[in-house]
Scaffold this motif. Structure first.
Motif, PDB file in Angstrom:
ATOM      1  N   TYR A 180       0.832  -1.211   0.000  1.00  0.00           N
ATOM      2  CA  TYR A 180       0.000   0.000   0.000  1.00  0.00           C
ATOM      3  C   TYR A 180       0.863   1.255   0.000  1.00  0.00           C
ATOM      4  CZ  TYR A 180      -3.898  -3.021   1.147  1.00  0.00           C
ATOM      5  OH  TYR A 180      -4.849  -4.008   1.111  1.00  0.00           O
ATOM      6  N   GLN A 181       0.620   2.109  -0.997  1.00  0.00           N
ATOM      7  CA  GLN A 181       1.319   3.384  -1.043  1.00  0.00           C
ATOM      8  C   GLN A 181       0.336   4.440  -0.535  1.00  0.00           C
ATOM      9  OE1 GLN A 181       3.222   3.431  -4.797  1.00  0.00           O
ATOM     10  NE2 GLN A 181       4.729   4.979  -4.154  1.00  0.00           N
ATOM     11  N   VAL A 182       0.581   4.916   0.665  1.00  0.00           N
ATOM     12  CA  VAL A 182      -0.391   5.820   1.283  1.00  0.00           C
ATOM     13  C   VAL A 182       0.035   7.275   1.101  1.00  0.00           C
ATOM     14  CG1 VAL A 182      -1.464   6.515   3.457  1.00  0.00           C
ATOM     15  CG2 VAL A 182      -1.054   4.105   2.992  1.00  0.00           C
ATOM     16  N   SER A 183      -0.780   8.043   0.394  1.00  0.00           N
ATOM     17  CA  SER A 183      -0.487   9.473   0.243  1.00  0.00           C
ATOM     18  C   SER A 183      -1.486  10.298   1.053  1.00  0.00           C
ATOM     19  CB  SER A 183      -0.535   9.872  -1.224  1.00  0.00           C
ATOM     20  OG  SER A 183      -1.761   9.448  -1.788  1.00  0.00           O
ATOM     21  N   ASP A 184      -2.604   9.679   1.404  1.00  0.00           N
ATOM     22  CA  ASP A 184      -3.646  10.348   2.184  1.00  0.00           C
ATOM     23  C   ASP A 184      -3.276  10.248   3.674  1.00  0.00           C
ATOM     24  OD1 ASP A 184      -5.930  10.947   3.604  1.00  0.00           O
ATOM     25  OD2 ASP A 184      -7.116   9.294   2.790  1.00  0.00           O
ATOM     26  N   LEU A 185      -2.661  11.319   4.182  1.00  0.00           N
ATOM     27  CA  LEU A 185      -2.174  11.267   5.565  1.00  0.00           C
ATOM     28  C   LEU A 185      -3.318  11.235   6.584  1.00  0.00           C
ATOM     29  CD1 LEU A 185       0.845  13.742   5.391  1.00  0.00           C
ATOM     30  CD2 LEU A 185       0.859  11.251   5.220  1.00  0.00           C
ATOM     31  N   GLY A 186      -4.490  11.688   6.150  1.00  0.00           N
ATOM     32  CA  GLY A 186      -5.655  11.692   7.053  1.00  0.00           C
ATOM     33  C   GLY A 186      -5.991  10.297   7.551  1.00  0.00           C
ATOM     34  N   VAL A 187      -5.780   9.301   6.695  1.00  0.00           N
ATOM     35  CA  VAL A 187      -6.123   7.938   7.103  1.00  0.00           C
ATOM     36  C   VAL A 187      -5.143   7.447   8.178  1.00  0.00           C
ATOM     37  CG1 VAL A 187      -4.795   6.546   5.427  1.00  0.00           C
ATOM     38  CG2 VAL A 187      -7.040   5.768   6.189  1.00  0.00           C
ATOM     39  N   LEU A 188      -3.901   7.959   8.130  1.00  0.00           N
ATOM     40  CA  LEU A 188      -2.941   7.607   9.186  1.00  0.00           C
ATOM     41  C   LEU A 188      -3.382   8.210  10.517  1.00  0.00           C
ATOM     42  CD1 LEU A 188       0.598   8.088   7.590  1.00  0.00           C
ATOM     43  CD2 LEU A 188      -0.877   6.087   7.549  1.00  0.00           C
ATOM     44  N   ARG A 189      -3.860   9.466  10.459  1.00  0.00           N
ATOM     45  CA  ARG A 189      -4.321  10.105  11.701  1.00  0.00           C
ATOM     46  C   ARG A 189      -5.511   9.354  12.264  1.00  0.00           C
ATOM     47  NH1 ARG A 189      -0.654  12.731  11.204  1.00  0.00           N
ATOM     48  NH2 ARG A 189       0.086  10.803  12.122  1.00  0.00           N
ATOM     49  N   TRP A 190      -6.409   8.968  11.389  1.00  0.00           N
ATOM     50  CA  TRP A 190      -7.639   8.304  11.839  1.00  0.00           C
ATOM     51  C   TRP A 190      -7.319   6.987  12.542  1.00  0.00           C
ATOM     52  CZ3 TRP A 190     -11.910   7.950  13.901  1.00  0.00           C
ATOM     53  CH2 TRP A 190     -12.816   6.907  13.678  1.00  0.00           C
ATOM     54  N   PHE A 191      -6.346   6.248  12.005  1.00  0.00           N
ATOM     55  CA  PHE A 191      -5.967   4.978  12.623  1.00  0.00           C
ATOM     56  C   PHE A 191      -4.643   5.100  13.371  1.00  0.00           C
ATOM     57  CE2 PHE A 191      -8.877   3.568   9.289  1.00  0.00           C
ATOM     58  CZ  PHE A 191      -9.689   2.699  10.004  1.00  0.00           C
ATOM     59  N   GLN A 192      -4.378   6.281  13.864  1.00  0.00           N
ATOM     60  CA  GLN A 192      -3.117   6.617  14.530  1.00  0.00           C
ATOM     61  C   GLN A 192      -2.579   5.513  15.439  1.00  0.00           C
ATOM     62  OE1 GLN A 192      -1.542  10.067  14.683  1.00  0.00           O
ATOM     63  NE2 GLN A 192       0.089   8.713  15.353  1.00  0.00           N
ATOM     64  N   ASN A 193      -3.433   5.024  16.327  1.00  0.00           N
ATOM     65  CA  ASN A 193      -2.951   4.069  17.331  1.00  0.00           C
ATOM     66  C   ASN A 193      -3.343   2.633  17.037  1.00  0.00           C
ATOM     67  OD1 ASN A 193      -1.740   6.066  19.046  1.00  0.00           O
ATOM     68  ND2 ASN A 193      -3.826   6.730  19.478  1.00  0.00           N
ATOM     69  N   SER A 194      -3.771   2.379  15.815  1.00  0.00           N
ATOM     70  CA  SER A 194      -4.282   1.051  15.485  1.00  0.00           C
ATOM     71  C   SER A 194      -3.792   0.592  14.121  1.00  0.00           C
ATOM     72  CB  SER A 194      -5.812   1.080  15.492  1.00  0.00           C
ATOM     73  OG  SER A 194      -6.299   1.612  16.699  1.00  0.00           O
ATOM     74  N   PRO A 195      -2.484   0.348  13.981  1.00  0.00           N
ATOM     75  CA  PRO A 195      -1.947  -0.022  12.668  1.00  0.00           C
ATOM     76  C   PRO A 195      -2.641  -1.238  12.042  1.00  0.00           C
ATOM     77  CG  PRO A 195      -0.181   0.314  14.256  1.00  0.00           C
ATOM     78  CD  PRO A 195      -1.452   0.366  15.024  1.00  0.00           C
ATOM     79  N   LEU A 196      -2.971  -2.230  12.869  1.00  0.00           N
ATOM     80  CA  LEU A 196      -3.596  -3.428  12.295  1.00  0.00           C
ATOM     81  C   LEU A 196      -5.015  -3.128  11.826  1.00  0.00           C
ATOM     82  CD1 LEU A 196      -2.287  -6.157  14.783  1.00  0.00           C
ATOM     83  CD2 LEU A 196      -1.502  -5.705  12.455  1.00  0.00           C
ATOM     84  N   ALA A 197      -5.701  -2.220  12.531  1.00  0.00           N
ATOM     85  CA  ALA A 197      -7.031  -1.810  12.091  1.00  0.00           C
ATOM     86  C   ALA A 197      -6.918  -1.007  10.787  1.00  0.00           C
ATOM     87  CB  ALA A 197      -7.718  -0.978  13.175  1.00  0.00           C
ATOM     88  N   LEU A 198      -5.845  -0.224  10.672  1.00  0.00           N
ATOM     89  CA  LEU A 198      -5.602   0.530   9.433  1.00  0.00           C
ATOM     90  C   LEU A 198      -5.389  -0.436   8.269  1.00  0.00           C
ATOM     91  CD1 LEU A 198      -4.841   2.986   7.682  1.00  0.00           C
ATOM     92  CD2 LEU A 198      -2.572   2.945   8.716  1.00  0.00           C
ATOM     93  N   LEU A 199      -4.581  -1.466   8.511  1.00  0.00           N
ATOM     94  CA  LEU A 199      -4.324  -2.451   7.461  1.00  0.00           C
ATOM     95  C   LEU A 199      -5.622  -3.166   7.081  1.00  0.00           C
ATOM     96  CD1 LEU A 199      -2.313  -3.972   5.675  1.00  0.00           C
ATOM     97  CD2 LEU A 199      -1.885  -5.521   7.584  1.00  0.00           C
ATOM     98  N   ASN A 200      -6.404  -3.472   8.080  1.00  0.00           N
ATOM     99  CA  ASN A 200      -7.695  -4.113   7.859  1.00  0.00           C
ATOM    100  C   ASN A 200      -8.595  -3.224   6.991  1.00  0.00           C
ATOM    101  OD1 ASN A 200      -9.297  -6.372   8.449  1.00  0.00           O
ATOM    102  ND2 ASN A 200     -10.471  -5.205   9.950  1.00  0.00           N
ATOM    103  N   HIS A 201      -8.568  -1.930   7.304  1.00  0.00           N
ATOM    104  CA  HIS A 201      -9.360  -0.936   6.565  1.00  0.00           C
ATOM    105  C   HIS A 201      -8.899  -0.872   5.106  1.00  0.00           C
ATOM    106  CE1 HIS A 201     -11.581   2.805   5.928  1.00  0.00           C
ATOM    107  NE2 HIS A 201     -10.466   3.365   5.474  1.00  0.00           N
TER     108      HIS A 201
END
Ligand SMILES: [Zn+2]
Length: 347
Positions: free
Chosen positions: A196-217
């Protein structure tokens, strides 16, 4: 088991084969402590859902049960390691709290009884309790006894989001570690390795403390792009304001995961609030930066006071619905959406 708990369960369970580099230093330290004979019988890992608490607990259990421990990890080859890999190890017990339900004394007693039995294989036993903040007082007391008189080489690993709900007497018997999220660069590199190439930094903020939930998303979005909850929130609010007939549809959508979706709605108003205070500017890592033009329009349509009132209302409704699962969710959310709509109308 309720829906949103299933999500968290699956987040931590599905990613058995995914690396979690932000946990590596801690895992290595735990092993060093073990090899140096400084390993406690009771551990507590705290941190957000999706940080990897269960993943590291299971890794550690595999290491503790392994009959041919290596310097840096379990051997992954012995009989014990094979049983762990197959989720079929009798000396590993998992007790997971259900959402909004406490863990009672009977459940803990059943667990401590198995701790008192001899291990089936090797010398160690490991018990993991997920959602340890949901232990009742008597259950916590029963657990305390095992920690005060540990039977042989048995280890207890408790997992919870925070330690605040745990009894101080229990807490004092546990070695607590709070698991922290990686910084943005580590997250971006980690996701890149996973495709995953993430350019949308907002999604990192949203899943700030939950990397695995971010990956799931991100995995879910790859399957079905319409599952983008932040976009759904912007579209939902847009529809509430301009197509009232869709109000109930948005309420139903929010009701699917009140905890997450009402927080997203809160963040939406929060970003509008930031725009208002900051000359119509928003940082690129704001959760809703992707919808900037729409938010710039909305900030002209709400007063600061309205934003504060509505933000408080959203959190109040969220709290109420999380505490009382029996309430009519859609109706309360509907009422909330009407309040938001009326505040827009006022100006
Ligand atoms: Zn092994």
């Amino acid at each position: 088991m309720s829906k949103s708990n299933e999500v968290v369960e699956s987040v931590e369970a599905v990613f058995d084969n995914v690396s979690t580099p932000w946990l590596t230093p801690f895992y290595q330290q735990l092993q060093n402590n073990f090899h140096q004979g400084r390993f406690p019988h009771g551990l507590l890992f705290t941190g957000s859902g999706g940080i990897g608490k269960y993943k590291i607990a299971k890794q550690l259990a595999q290491f503790l049960l392994c009959s041919n421990k290596q310097a840096n990890d379990a051997c992954f080859q012995c009989h014990s390691c094979q049983l762990m890999a197959a989720n079929n190890h009798l000396d590993f017990q998992l007790l997971a709290a259900e959402k909004n339900k406490s863990i009672g004394i009977d459940q803990v007693r059943a667990l401590t009884e198995t701790l008192n039995e001899r291990p089936h294989l090797g010398n160690n036993k490991v018990v993991v309790i997920k959602g340890a903040d949901q232990l009742t007082e008597s259950a916590a007391n029963a657990l305390l006894k095992t920690l005060e008189e540990p039977q042989g080489d048995s280890y207890l690993i408790l997992l919870a989001r925070t330690h605040h709900q745990l009894m101080p007497t229990l807490l004092s018997r546990l070695q607590q570690t709070h698991l922290h999220s990686p910084d943005d660069q580590m997250l971006i590199d980690w996701l890149y390795q996973l495709g995953y190439q993430v350019s949308d930094l907002g999604v990192l903020r949203w899943f700030q403390n939950s990397p695995l939930a971010l990956l799931n998303h991100l995995n879910a979005l790859k399957q079905d792009a319409s599952l983008d909850t932040r976009r759904q929130c912007v579209e939902g609010l847009f529809n509430v304001l301009f197509q009232p007939i869709n109000l109930f549809a948005f309420a139903q959508l929010i009701a699917k995961d009140v905890e997450q979706n009402l927080l997203l709605l809160f963040h939406l108003l929060h970003d509008i609030h930031k725009l208002k205070l900051n000359h119509n500017q928003l940082n690129q890592d704001a959760i809703y930066y992707f919808a900037l033009p729409q938010l710039q329009t909305w900030q002209t349509q709400l007063s600061l006071k309205s934003l504060r009132v509505l933000s408080a209302e959203i959190l109040k409704t969220r709290h109420l619905l999380m505490e009382h699962s029996a309430l009519k969710k859609e109706l309360l959310i509907n009422a909330l959406l009407i309040k938001i709509k009326n505040k827009f109308k006022e100006s």
